[in-house]
Structure formats: C-alpha cells, structure tokens
Design a protein around this motif. Structure first.
Motif, PDB file in Angstrom:
ATOM      1  N   THR A 129      68.951  62.624  52.789  1.00  0.00           N
ATOM      2  CA  THR A 129      69.738  63.836  52.309  1.00  0.00           C
ATOM      3  C   THR A 129      68.765  64.969  52.611  1.00  0.00           C
ATOM      4  OG1 THR A 129      70.296  62.774  50.168  1.00  0.00           O
ATOM      5  CG2 THR A 129      69.944  65.213  50.089  1.00  0.00           C
ATOM      6  N   LEU A 130      69.387  65.759  53.666  1.00  0.00           N
ATOM      7  CA  LEU A 130      68.938  66.773  54.407  1.00  0.00           C
ATOM      8  C   LEU A 130      69.416  68.191  53.957  1.00  0.00           C
ATOM      9  CD1 LEU A 130      68.714  64.716  57.798  1.00  0.00           C
ATOM     10  CD2 LEU A 130      67.066  64.881  55.811  1.00  0.00           C
ATOM     11  N   CYS A 148      69.755  61.038  44.956  1.00  0.00           N
ATOM     12  CA  CYS A 148      69.695  59.814  43.959  1.00  0.00           C
ATOM     13  C   CYS A 148      71.291  59.223  44.003  1.00  0.00           C
ATOM     14  CB  CYS A 148      69.384  60.440  42.540  1.00  0.00           C
ATOM     15  SG  CYS A 148      67.716  60.640  42.287  1.00  0.00           S
ATOM     16  N   ALA A 149      72.225  60.088  44.096  1.00  0.00           N
ATOM     17  CA  ALA A 149      73.530  59.579  44.279  1.00  0.00           C
ATOM     18  C   ALA A 149      73.721  58.892  45.569  1.00  0.00           C
ATOM     19  CB  ALA A 149      74.761  60.635  44.110  1.00  0.00           C
ATOM     20  N   LEU A 151      71.448  56.918  46.865  1.00  0.00           N
ATOM     21  CA  LEU A 151      70.762  55.716  46.726  1.00  0.00           C
ATOM     22  C   LEU A 151      71.332  55.004  45.816  1.00  0.00           C
ATOM     23  CD1 LEU A 151      67.125  57.138  47.128  1.00  0.00           C
ATOM     24  CD2 LEU A 151      68.355  55.648  48.655  1.00  0.00           C
ATOM     25  N   GLY A 152      72.320  55.351  44.804  1.00  0.00           N
ATOM     26  CA  GLY A 152      72.964  54.726  43.821  1.00  0.00           C
ATOM     27  C   GLY A 152      71.950  54.515  42.655  1.00  0.00           C
ATOM     28  N   VAL A 153      71.132  55.431  42.056  1.00  0.00           N
ATOM     29  CA  VAL A 153      70.118  55.503  41.120  1.00  0.00           C
ATOM     30  C   VAL A 153      70.223  56.734  40.238  1.00  0.00           C
ATOM     31  CG1 VAL A 153      68.550  54.117  42.157  1.00  0.00           C
ATOM     32  CG2 VAL A 153      68.178  56.648  42.568  1.00  0.00           C
ATOM     33  N   GLN A 154      69.931  56.776  39.133  1.00  0.00           N
ATOM     34  CA  GLN A 154      69.736  57.762  38.215  1.00  0.00           C
ATOM     35  C   GLN A 154      68.548  58.332  37.619  1.00  0.00           C
ATOM     36  OE1 GLN A 154      72.620  56.211  35.447  1.00  0.00           O
ATOM     37  NE2 GLN A 154      74.472  57.766  35.953  1.00  0.00           N
ATOM     38  N   PRO A 155      68.164  59.457  37.945  1.00  0.00           N
ATOM     39  CA  PRO A 155      66.925  59.955  37.716  1.00  0.00           C
ATOM     40  C   PRO A 155      66.836  60.112  36.274  1.00  0.00           C
ATOM     41  CG  PRO A 155      68.006  61.707  38.724  1.00  0.00           C
ATOM     42  CD  PRO A 155      68.707  60.498  39.007  1.00  0.00           C
ATOM     43  N   GLY A 156      65.615  59.795  35.645  1.00  0.00           N
ATOM     44  CA  GLY A 156      65.584  60.144  34.272  1.00  0.00           C
ATOM     45  C   GLY A 156      66.305  59.310  33.228  1.00  0.00           C
TER      46      GLY A 156
END
Length: 214
Positions: A129-130, A148-149, A151-156
C-alpha cells in the motif's frame, strides 16, 4: 502461543535504502524556485500522492523545464532507482515471518517512480500500500486501513493479552509507531543505532516468533 495475523513494514529506511542519492525531486523544486515559484509545504504531499513520472510532476507543480534539463533530472532519478538495495536483515526477517504463516505488507510514503523497484525487491511480500497509489500519506488512518484490507486482516478486532493481531514496524515514530496505534495496530520503532531496543528486523522477527511483542 498465537502469532500475529499480519506484519506491516515501512519501506525506505526499514526494508530498503537508496545507496546513491542524487535528490532529483529537490532538483525539480530548485528549477521552480529559479522561476520565482515559492516552495510550499504541500509540495511533498503532492509528489507523494500523485501517480506520475517526474516530468509529469513538473506539470502538476507548474514548473517549466527544458528538454535538456528534464533529461538531466531524469538521469538523476534513474541513478537513484538503480541504486535501490534491500537491507539483508529485511529479506531474512520477511522469510522467517512468512514461513511462520504471517502475512506481510509494505506500507510507505513514496513517489511513484520508486514503486516498481520496491516491489521487484520483495517477492515474498503479500501486499503493498503506497501513498502515490491511493492518494493518502501516513499517518492518515486510511492508508493503514487500506493496507489491512489488502492483507485480509482487521486491526483492533483480534486481541491477545493486550496486543493487536496486526503489527507494524518502521523508522518513523509518527508514521510507523504512533499512526498505526491510533487505528488498533501495534506499532514498533526500528532504530538501527547500535544498542537500541529493536536494531534490525531479524531482531524484531525473533521477538514476534517468541511471542514477546505484546
């Protein structure tokens, strides 16, 4: 022991460096200054959030450059691009973490011409993500959310003993430690100074794999 779902890395100063600096964008801005154009604080933001060549950047900034001067500035940029070199500890750390099943992202503020060279150096990175691709710079929350999107992950959303399942590390306290923490990502500061808490990325990878990042 549960490992984090993903680790986000900064680019320049963290996983890669420019071995031969020629400062082509400073050259471009100096051309504008010679024409009476006063540099502003928005210039860096424009250069880092616009997907364009350095010649196109001159047009975006309303700087007139002759064909011969454009060639000189492009050559200076090419010298920097040719001198891109990954840190050896970055390559080793990415391999260690990826082999452990952790998804790896690179999130960086940079001008568009550097993107291709960065991506070519890191084939085991899952997503980039640049800033020039999405029009937003760190530490704006959106850039971390897009990362995060990707990478398919959700922070927090998935916490283990007070630590996020998404970690980030880089050499900027503002952009790579504090900015991520504001959106639920555990941010860490890389300081390549001898004797620092995290002097290189292999050290950081060992911390993560040993469960010492909380």
């Amino acid at each position: 022991m549960m490992l984090p779902s993903a680790i986000i890395l900064d680019a320049f100063g963290t996983v890669i460096e420019i071995k031969h600096r020629t400062n082509p964008y400073k050259m471009l801005l100096r051309e504008g200054a010679r024409q009476g154009r006063i540099p502003t604080g928005d210039d860096l933001h424009t250069l880092m959030t616009t997907n364009c060549t350095i010649a196109q950047a001159a047009d975006v900034l309303s700087i007139r450059i002759s064909a011969s001067r454009r060639e000189v500035i492009q050559e200076a940029l090419d010298e920097e691009l040719d001198s891109l070199e990954p840190f050896s500890d970055a390559l080793e750390a990415i391999e260690m973490l990826s082999d452990a099943g952790i998804r790896i992202g690179v999130c960086s503020n940079l001008a568009a011409p550097f993107g291709a060279g960065l991506k070519q150096c890191f084939h085991r990175v899952d997503a980039f993500t640049l800033s020039y691709e999405i029009g937003v710079m760190k530490p704006h929350s959106l850039i971390y959310e897009v990362m995060c999107a990707s990478l398919g992950v959700q922070p927090g959303r998935d916490w283990l003993q007070g630590a996020s399942s998404v970690l980030m590390i880089g050499d900027s306290p503002k952009c790579d430690r504090d900015g991520p923490r504001a959106v639920g990502i555990s941010g860490f500061l890389l300081d390549r100074t001898k004797g620092s808490a995290i002097p290189d990325l292999v050290h950081f990878a060992n911390m993560v794999l040993a469960g010492q990042q909380s």
